[in-house]
Design a protein around this motif. Structure first.
Motif, short mmCIF file in Angstrom:
data_model
loop_
_atom_site.label_atom_id
_atom_site.label_comp_id
_atom_site.label_asym_id
_atom_site.label_seq_id
_atom_site.Cartn_x
_atom_site.Cartn_y
_atom_site.Cartn_z
N TYR B 47 54.86 52.89 83.83
CA TYR B 47 54.99 53.56 82.48
C TYR B 47 53.07 53.75 82.17
O TYR B 47 52.91 54.96 81.70
CB TYR B 47 55.27 52.46 81.38
CG TYR B 47 55.09 52.88 80.31
CD1 TYR B 47 54.44 52.19 79.14
CD2 TYR B 47 55.50 54.18 79.40
CE1 TYR B 47 54.16 52.54 78.03
CE2 TYR B 47 55.22 54.49 78.23
CZ TYR B 47 54.69 53.58 77.45
OH TYR B 47 54.40 54.14 76.20
N TRP B 48 52.28 52.83 82.32
CA TRP B 48 50.80 53.35 81.89
C TRP B 48 50.14 54.18 82.69
O TRP B 48 49.68 55.12 82.12
CB TRP B 48 50.04 51.98 81.99
CG TRP B 48 49.82 51.21 80.60
CD1 TRP B 48 50.73 50.31 80.17
CD2 TRP B 48 48.72 51.46 79.76
NE1 TRP B 48 50.46 49.84 79.05
CE2 TRP B 48 48.97 50.53 78.68
CE3 TRP B 48 47.63 52.15 79.88
CZ2 TRP B 48 48.29 50.48 77.67
CZ3 TRP B 48 47.00 52.01 78.71
CH2 TRP B 48 47.31 51.17 77.74
N ILE B 299 50.12 57.10 71.20
CA ILE B 299 50.94 56.17 71.83
C ILE B 299 51.02 54.79 71.32
O ILE B 299 51.79 54.11 71.03
CB ILE B 299 50.75 56.19 73.29
CG1 ILE B 299 51.04 57.71 73.75
CG2 ILE B 299 51.59 55.07 73.91
CD1 ILE B 299 50.80 57.85 75.53
N ASN B 303 53.80 52.53 69.46
CA ASN B 303 54.28 51.31 69.75
C ASN B 303 53.74 50.12 69.52
O ASN B 303 54.21 48.72 69.60
CB ASN B 303 53.79 51.22 71.40
CG ASN B 303 54.58 52.40 72.39
OD1 ASN B 303 55.75 52.42 71.93
ND2 ASN B 303 53.83 52.86 73.18
N THR C 23 56.38 44.61 80.90
CA THR C 23 57.62 45.63 80.99
C THR C 23 58.35 45.17 80.41
O THR C 23 58.77 44.25 80.04
CB THR C 23 58.01 45.72 82.44
OG1 THR C 23 57.00 45.14 83.25
CG2 THR C 23 58.40 46.89 83.18
N CYS C 78 64.11 56.28 70.84
CA CYS C 78 62.45 56.47 71.21
C CYS C 78 62.34 57.99 70.60
O CYS C 78 63.18 58.87 71.10
CB CYS C 78 62.17 56.46 72.62
SG CYS C 78 60.32 56.73 72.78
N GLU C 89 57.31 60.31 78.32
CA GLU C 89 56.59 59.08 77.90
C GLU C 89 57.64 57.98 77.48
O GLU C 89 57.59 57.03 77.90
CB GLU C 89 55.44 59.13 76.71
CG GLU C 89 54.68 57.82 76.54
CD GLU C 89 54.77 57.23 75.02
OE1 GLU C 89 54.92 57.97 74.13
OE2 GLU C 89 54.96 56.10 74.94
N CYS C 90 58.73 58.53 76.63
CA CYS C 90 59.75 57.77 75.99
C CYS C 90 60.54 57.24 77.45
O CYS C 90 61.07 56.00 77.35
CB CYS C 90 60.61 58.40 75.22
SG CYS C 90 60.02 58.56 73.59
N GLU C 92 59.62 57.08 80.59
CA GLU C 92 59.10 56.06 81.40
C GLU C 92 58.94 54.74 80.97
O GLU C 92 59.11 53.69 81.60
CB GLU C 92 57.53 56.61 81.67
CG GLU C 92 57.56 57.81 82.49
CD GLU C 92 57.67 57.55 83.89
OE1 GLU C 92 57.64 56.43 84.40
OE2 GLU C 92 58.19 58.55 84.65
N LYS C 93 58.91 54.72 79.43
CA LYS C 93 58.96 53.30 78.94
C LYS C 93 60.47 52.65 78.99
O LYS C 93 60.34 51.57 79.05
CB LYS C 93 58.68 53.48 77.70
CG LYS C 93 58.36 52.27 76.73
CD LYS C 93 57.53 52.72 75.45
CE LYS C 93 58.43 53.30 74.32
NZ LYS C 93 57.86 53.37 72.96
N LEU C 94 61.41 53.44 78.84
CA LEU C 94 62.95 52.84 78.88
C LEU C 94 63.51 52.89 80.11
O LEU C 94 64.47 52.43 79.89
CB LEU C 94 63.44 53.51 77.58
CG LEU C 94 62.88 53.59 76.29
CD1 LEU C 94 63.54 54.08 75.11
CD2 LEU C 94 62.72 52.20 75.80
#
Lengths: 312, 358, 438
Positions: B47-48, B299, B303, C23, C78, C89-90, C92-94
């Motif tokens: 993700y990062w 971001i 978060n 994660t 998201c 980005e959402c 990839e996060k989820l």
């Protein structure tokens, strides 16, 4: 290739000549639209004139003003009171901006101030959405929206009224600027901050005044545009449409905003209707900027803008 | 005490003119680059890498380009998005037409196309100055976006109008396409950034850079002493557009994978301009710091409540993020109007004197 | 001031470091669905009701049925602001535990289609996204049932033909399309052009530049062209302004048909009474009178109708959200029928999506009688060829005014296969052999 060239150089003119009434309608439509653009551009001009700041947040201010008005009306406040309250909010906003943004950044270079107004844009958009919500709101202040025919051309009542409002606004601002003491003080500050302070003109008061007036102008513009498309987030994007107007007319000229608006409005519409189909349509966006740029090549400071004399 | 340069004597002109003359500086840059290459790919999760670091690197490159034009040469430009689009579409057309050409070469060549376009749209700068020029470059922005939407040849007559980066390898490793790992793409983007940052630093320290700065400071005086405004301004536009074009191509190939013209619209131009102004105009380090701020902060703000365990509805979070972000920009500008790079410099100066206050 | 800045910076840095290598972790025996929503930004008026409908249906399943076959549904929203980068980005996060993903944006869909097989997360882009994904032999992981833009365009032409008294009467008629100048807006153009040749009507294409706040030039051209029928493929503020302008030039609103993303309550709000008669396409039930709605009020809002209304209950896009959630959950249920009543993986959900067979009796069981048409998804056909109907705004609410219209599959399907084949060739994908897979 010849087809393309004819479409650019020949067909549009034949088109115009063969349908003069429709051409008149297009020009009229362009004038009306141009007037709407100038209303937004006026706010920019006022602030740039008096404080040398390019107020990137003008679009957000239009949105914020409209949101406040509609939000109040939705909660049952009668129209006249909502207008007064919304004006009050914009004046308060001017005070707040002067205190928190302009004063600490006095005398910084224009880019810094531009960036500060950008930060202000984010802030205002966030606050507006937070307080009043993100749905589309109908703005109905009783302006009739019927269209009627005049000599075969369709004229919209709403747009006529908007044009009238803009004319009144410009007249008031012009009188304010030329005939009153505060107008003189404004012009002095626009000319040279330090000299104005030396003569005893209080900079802070002038700035608050200017930003308030710009806020009220934003409110009017917000009402006009909001009535056309509903009050919603996209309203702040109107500022992008007003930029070519600003550039064409000159960043420091109030009549320039109107003249620029009219030229851009007509240019855009005529270009889109007659030349657009030849190259694929939807050329309005860049056409306005190209038009402004062409004018700039002949007058690098806009039609009525102040010429900046550089000395070495 | 830590940062003193006592004992470091330069024994040649070459040493004296180094980009990082102080040994501590060289060490720190070396360590940072080392961490970036060796440590981060190992400890960062996907993700990062995918959503934060790769866009940061790409936008840092674009911000570098814009800084060369606006910060060093003084020509305000809002056409960054358009030039990035030129780079992306040029790279796409080249690699679909010549699939055997190495992808890294394609990415570099895309910059050349962008540079050519930049020169054309830079021509008005010879007559128009300041804020007015910005609006002229907006014409470039809108026109280029319209062009890529309209002329189907650019997107290979795809009915969807979107261009997709085809999978390509380099030395046997998959670099673009869905199979390419985030780590590989991150390393490629990092290498591009470091290489081009080095080039930019050298450019601004050389004669070209000095002519740019002369034009920025007082173009009439510069002309009088013999600097040609035509070639100088156009070279600034060309170089800046080259950087933006490469950044655009990297955006397509290494980050998004698929773009439509909306990915390069006016908001991108403004975003890159924010990065340059917040980071510090006229500073290489500033472009990178500015890009970091503008990429990481939203971001992070979105978060943050989640991380510290507070659950707030997503729309409220986004609105608060906008408010805080705008507020932070204003605060940073009040604290240091010349951008974050200046803060960095002040920090270094204070470090030199530490532990003494003056 | 400086102190404050340094303190803030330190706090921010610490929190950032904590988040760096983490994660997201999920409880066992929960089916996780990430929700990419846009509740803020310029498209929020459309994003909010859709998200509310989806979430409310998931809540209903958890509250009334205890989840799906006793596996609780979990979800996380998201906010993407309809921005492609934030969407990525959402995602990839989820994506870690995601059963499937609804990108809710054509731009984001395009991003995710190549990633789906690598990340093993199927994409359901219901009625939007990449139309070519209807060819499941090439787009194994992307589904766009129940119908696509190309099908809808053909259905519109069919409807117009019916209204004119027969498809032969289309000859010589004038049709205009006002579209958003983006890939989304251009979607119907190839189909409408082919049908223009086939049926002999005259087609005029009018592009509106993003965002479409100012459309005078377009509507002047409409006034000059005087089309018999007007279609609109609009989005966001473009819809509201277009409807208002149409009313302003006194265009007969009942000859103005919008795509299913141009036909919601927020689009007609600014025009007010003058929008009466405006039509739009749709593929699911209109209004709040279905059994499923009663269930939602009972189990999710505990009888509080006012709270439901505040959440866009019964609006067009709310029902769309419900439809989407129904398809997704039924697909997961289909997968569970094969793989067992436990947490399903992305690959298993993909199988469920591909073998979804929603019959009329099952729809009735779910409280969706007459809400949607039965649908069967297959390996070749990820579109399901679902029919469309026309709804009309009567000044107060939307109402269904036509029967279900089947799209012209004979025209649309070959185009889909052609587009999919081009994609396959460009990206070196070998089409699957559906007969050999089960």
């Amino acid at each position: 290739m010849t087809e393309f060239l004819t479409a650019i150089f020949v067909t549009p003119f034949i088109d115009i000549a063969s349908g003069p009434i429709f051409f008149g309608e297009v020009v009229l439509g362009g004038l009306m639209t141009g007037v709407m653009y100038s209303m937004v551009a006026l706010g920019f001009v006022l602030i740039f004139k008096a404080s040398g700041v390019f107020n990137f947040a003008q679009g957000a201010m239009v949105l914020f003003a409209a949101l406040t008005l509609v939000g109040l009306m939705e909660r049952g406040v009668p129209l006249w009171l909502s207008l007064i309250l919304a004006t009050g909010v914009m004046i308060l906003l001017a005070f707040a901006i002067e205190r928190t943004v302009l004063r600490p950044l006095v005398n910084q270079d224009p880019f810094t101030l531009l960036m500060a107004t950008i930060g202000l844009t984010f802030f205002l958009e966030g606050v507006g959405e937070l307080v009043w919500g993100s749905n589309v709101k109908r703005l109905d202040i009783g302006i009739p929206e019927d269209s009627f025919e005049v000599a075969g051309m369709l004229v919209n009542q709403f747009e006529l009224i908007a044009a009238l409002v803009a004319a009144v606004l410009v007249a008031v601002l012009a009188v304010l600027s030329q005939k009153t003491t505060i107008g003189r003080a404004l012009r002095a500050v626009a000319d040279d901050h330090q000299a104005a302070t030396a003569v005893g003109i209080p900079l802070k008061t002038i700035w608050v005044t200017v930003w308030s007036v710009a806020g009220i102008v934003a409110l009017v513009a917000g009402i006009m545009w909001g009535a056309k498309s509903g009050v919603q987030f996209s309203l702040s994007l109107i500022a992008l449409k007003a930029l070519p107007v600003l550039i064409l007319g000159g960043l420091t000229s109030i009549p320039g905003a109107i003249v620029g608006g009219l030229i851009i409005g007509v240019g855009e519409k005529v270009g889109e209707v007659y030349w657009g189909p030849a190259i694929g349509g939807a050329i309005e966006n860049w056409f306005a900027y190209v038009l402004a740029m062409v004018f700039l090549l002949f007058r690098p400071h806009g039609l009525f803008g102040e010429e900046i004399i550089e000395r070495v | 005490m830590l940062y003193r340069e006592t004992g470091q004597f330069k024994t040649s002109y070459r040493r004296d003119q180094a980009i990082f003359p102080i040994a501590q500086d060289r060490w720190s840059i070396g360590i940072i680059i080392g961490i970036a290459y060796l440590v981060i790919p190992v400890i960062a999760n996907e993700y990062w890498l995918q959503a934060i670091l790769i866009p940061f690197l790409i936008f840092a490159l674009a911000a570098l380009g814009l800084n060369l034009l606006t910060g060093y040469a003084g020509q305000l430009s809002l056409g960054t998005g358009g030039f990035m689009a030129v780079g992306a579409y040029a790279a796409y057309k080249m690699t679909t037409a010549f699939p055997d050409v190495p992808i890294l070469l394609v990415l570099l060549l895309s910059g050349v196309f962008a540079a050519a376009v930049g020169v054309i749209f830079g021509l008005p700068s010879l007559r128009i100055k300041g804020l007015y020029l910005a609006v002229a470059t907006l014409a470039a922005q809108f026109f280029l976006i319209w062009l890529f939407n309209r002329v189907a040849w650019f997107y290979n007559y795809n009915p969807s109008g979107t261009i997709t980066a085809p999978p390509r390898t380099f030395l046997g490793i998959m670099i673009t396409g869905p199979e390419a790992t985030a780590t590989v793409r991150y390393l490629v983007a990092l290498s591009f950034l470091i290489f081009f940052a080095l080039v930019a630093k050298n450019l601004v320290r050389s004669e070209i850079g000095r002519t740019w700065m002369a034009i920025r400071d007082m173009d009439v005086a510069a002309e009088i002493i013999g600097i040609r405004p035509l070639t100088t301004k156009l070279s600034a536009f060309a170089t800046s557009s080259f950087y933006c074009g490469v950044a655009g191509a990297l955006l397509l190939f290494l980050y998004l994978g698929s773009v439509e013209t909306l990915a390069f619209d006016i908001t991108v131009s403004f975003e890159v301009l924010f990065m340059v102004i917040i980071g510090g105009m006229g500073s290489i380090m500033g472009s990178i710091i500015g890009a970091a701020f503008i990429t990481f902060m939203p971001i992070f703000l979105t978060n943050a409540p989640h991380l510290i365990g507070v659950d707030i509805p997503v729309d409220l979070a986004k609105e608060l993020e906008a408010i805080i972000f705008g507020g932070l920009i204003i605060v940073f500008l009040i604290v240091e109007p010349h951008g974050l790079a200046r803060l960095w410099q002040i920090g270094k100066e204070k470090l030199r004197r530490w532990p003494f206050p003056y | 001031m400086r102190r404050l800045t340094s303190v803030i910076s330190v706090i921010l840095a610490v929190i950032a470091l904590i988040a760096f290598a983490a994660t997201p972790v999920l409880a066992q025996n929960e089916q996780f669905i990430p929700l990419l929503v846009y509740r803020t930004g310029p498209y929020a008026p459309n994003g909010i009701p859709t998200a509310n409908g989806y979430v409310d249906y998931l809540r209903l399943l958890n509250a009334r049925d205890g989840g799906l076959n006793d596996v609780k549904l979990a979800w996380e929203e998201c906010e993407t602001k309809y921005n492609t980068k934030i969407g990525v980005e959402c995602y990839e996060k989820l994506k870690g535990n995601a059963s499937l993903v609804n990108p809710y944006s054509t731009g984001i869909t395009y991003q995710l289609i190549p990633k789906a097989p690598v990340d093993q997360v199927p994409i359901h882009s219901m009625g939007y996204g990449r139309t070519a994904a209807a060819d499941g032999r090439i787009f194994k992981w992307a589904f766009n049932f129940p119908t696509t833009y190309w099908s809808q365009a053909s259905a519109f032409v069919k409807y117009v033909g019916e209204q004119e008294g027969g498809m032969e009467n289309l000859k010589g008629k004038k049709l205009a399309l006002i579209y958003h100048n983006s890939p989304y807006g251009k979607e119907p153009i190839p189909t409408l052009t082919i049908l223009a040749e086939k049926f002999g009507y005259d087609l005029k294409l009018l592009a509106v530049d993003h965002p479409g706040q100012e459309q005078k030039a377009t509507w002047l051209q409409v006034r000059r062209y005087r089309p018999d029928w007007l279609f609109m493929w609009g989005w966001g503020v473009m819809n509201q302004v277009a409807i208002k302008e149409a009313a302003g030039i006194k265009f007969p609103m009942d000859h103005f048909i919008g795509v299913w993303w141009s036909g919601s309550e927020s689009d007609v709000v600014p025009a007010g009474a003058s929008a009466k008669g405006y039509k739009a396409g749709n593929f699911h039930g209109v209004g709040a009178g279905f059994p499923v709605h009663k269930d939602i009020v009972k189990h999710v809002y505990k009888g509080d109708e006012a709270a439901a209304k505040a959440n866009n209950f019964g609006e067009v896009l709310y029902n769309r959200g419900i439809m989407n959630a129904v398809y997704d959950t039924e697909a997961i249920r289909t997968a569970m029928a094969k793989y067992g009543k436990k947490q399903m993986s992305g690959e298993q959900v993909r199988w469920g999506l591909e073998n979804l067979d929603l019959t009329e009796s099952r729809l009735n069981e779910l409280g969706l009688e007459k809400f949607a048409q039965p649908i069967k998804v297959t390996c070749e056909d990820h579109e399901g060829n679902g029919p469309v109907f026309i709804q009309q705004w009567d000044g107060e609410k939307w109402g269904k005014i036509s029967d279900w219209i089947s799209p012209m599959r004979d025209v649309v399907r070959p185009q889909i296969e052609k587009a999919a084949a081009a994609f396959a060739q460009e990206n070196n994908i070998t089409p699957r052999d559906c007969a050999s897979e089960n």
